[in-house]
Design a protein around this motif. Structure first.
Motif, PDB file in Angstrom:
ATOM      1  N   SER A 176      26.491  14.734  33.497  1.00  0.00           N
ATOM      2  CA  SER A 176      26.267  13.933  34.788  1.00  0.00           C
ATOM      3  C   SER A 176      24.841  13.566  34.587  1.00  0.00           C
ATOM      4  N   LEU A 177      24.312  12.784  35.654  1.00  0.00           N
ATOM      5  CA  LEU A 177      22.861  12.330  35.600  1.00  0.00           C
ATOM      6  C   LEU A 177      21.912  13.564  35.918  1.00  0.00           C
TER       7      LEU A 177
ATOM      8  N   ARG B  77      21.533  15.430  32.744  1.00  0.00           N
ATOM      9  CA  ARG B  77      20.757  14.493  31.771  1.00  0.00           C
ATOM     10  C   ARG B  77      19.220  14.651  32.206  1.00  0.00           C
TER      11      ARG B  77
ATOM     12  N   GLY C 145      19.583  12.283  40.517  1.00  0.00           N
ATOM     13  CA  GLY C 145      20.908  12.653  40.193  1.00  0.00           C
ATOM     14  C   GLY C 145      20.773  14.246  40.321  1.00  0.00           C
TER      15      GLY C 145
ATOM     16  N   ASP D   6      21.414  17.681  42.741  1.00  0.00           N
ATOM     17  CA  ASP D   6      22.069  18.178  43.769  1.00  0.00           C
ATOM     18  C   ASP D   6      21.086  19.104  44.624  1.00  0.00           C
TER      19      ASP D   6
END
Length: 244
Positions: free
Chosen positions: A132-133, A136, A160, A162
């Motif tokens: 996921s971003l 990454r 990106g 959370d």
């Protein structure tokens, strides 16, 4: 070397577009410096010039008093995250870092250390292209930390992530600065910078509009965001309906 970034009188054109128009600022050790400005203000160009990825038309950019291109084993001096997507998607996260480590003569154990530090210890064998971003971003941070550098340059490190990742990033940046490193963070998230940055450089149209402490800005405005809007009001090339 002294952990500093010194930019003096940088000028850069791309055709008719002026990207940098006399940019000057210094990033000092021991705290996080926020680097902010509207889209197209010159943040990415400045960072690319510091890292030797773009040549200025005039001016100088020094890391620890010397140009980046003269550094031996540069990852031991400067860690940078400019584009979290700059990786070979078929490689595992661990192999991506191993490739960087071997280019600098680092031991493989250092790769495992930064994977654990960035919360990717359990994902090191996974293909980076499937990340996921947010993952990454963590991998990009791991690469920046690989050489344990005294200077860090991070472009939009919160992208990106959370909520848990954002809290982790706050703590990491604070720890790195407390260790005496020079930490430059480019971000559009004023609320985050207000929490973590002690100093801020605000730019617009390739020029420095403010180079001061966050506390000084907050003494004159209710928030860093309000101070930013006041300073960049005339440096925005596009205004949506909500900004009119």
């Amino acid at each position: 070397m002294e952990p500093t970034i010194e930019v003096t009188g940088l000028r850069k054109r791309y055709g008719r577009t002026v990207a940098l128009d006399g940019m000057s600022c210094t990033v000092r050790p021991g705290h996080v410096t926020g680097f902010v400005g509207p889209n197209g203000a010159g943040k990415s160009t400045t960072m690319r010039v510091v890292l030797g990825l773009a040549a200025p038309d005039a001016g100088t950019a020094l890391v620890g008093g010397v140009p980046y291109r003269t550094l031996r084993r540069p990852l031991t001096h400067v860690g940078a995250l400019l584009d979290a997507g700059a990786l070979q998607p078929s490689r595992s996260a661990r192999n991506h870092l191993l490739w960087l480590a071997r280019s600098q003569g680092f031991a493989a154990r250092r790769v495992d250390e930064v994977l654990e530090q960035t919360g990717l210890g359990g994902a090191g064998r996974r293909r980076a292209g499937g990340f996921s971003l947010g993952m990454r971003q963590r991998l990009g941070i791991a690469a920046a930390l690989l050489g344990d550098p005294p200077v860090l340059m991070l472009d939009e490190p919160f992208n990106g992530l959370d909520p848990e990742g954002i809290v982790w990033m706050r703590g990491l940046l604070g720890t790195l600065a407390a260790q005496g490193r020079a930490v430059l963070v480019s971000s559009h998230l004023m609320s985050e910078l207000q929490h973590i940055a002690a100093h801020v450089v605000i730019i617009g149209r390739g020029r420095v509009l403010a180079d001061t402490t966050v506390s000084e800005l907050l003494a004159a405005a209710p928030s860093l965001e309000e101070a930013y809007f006041a300073l960049t009001r005339d440096a925005v090339d596009f205004r949506g309906e909500a900004a009119r």
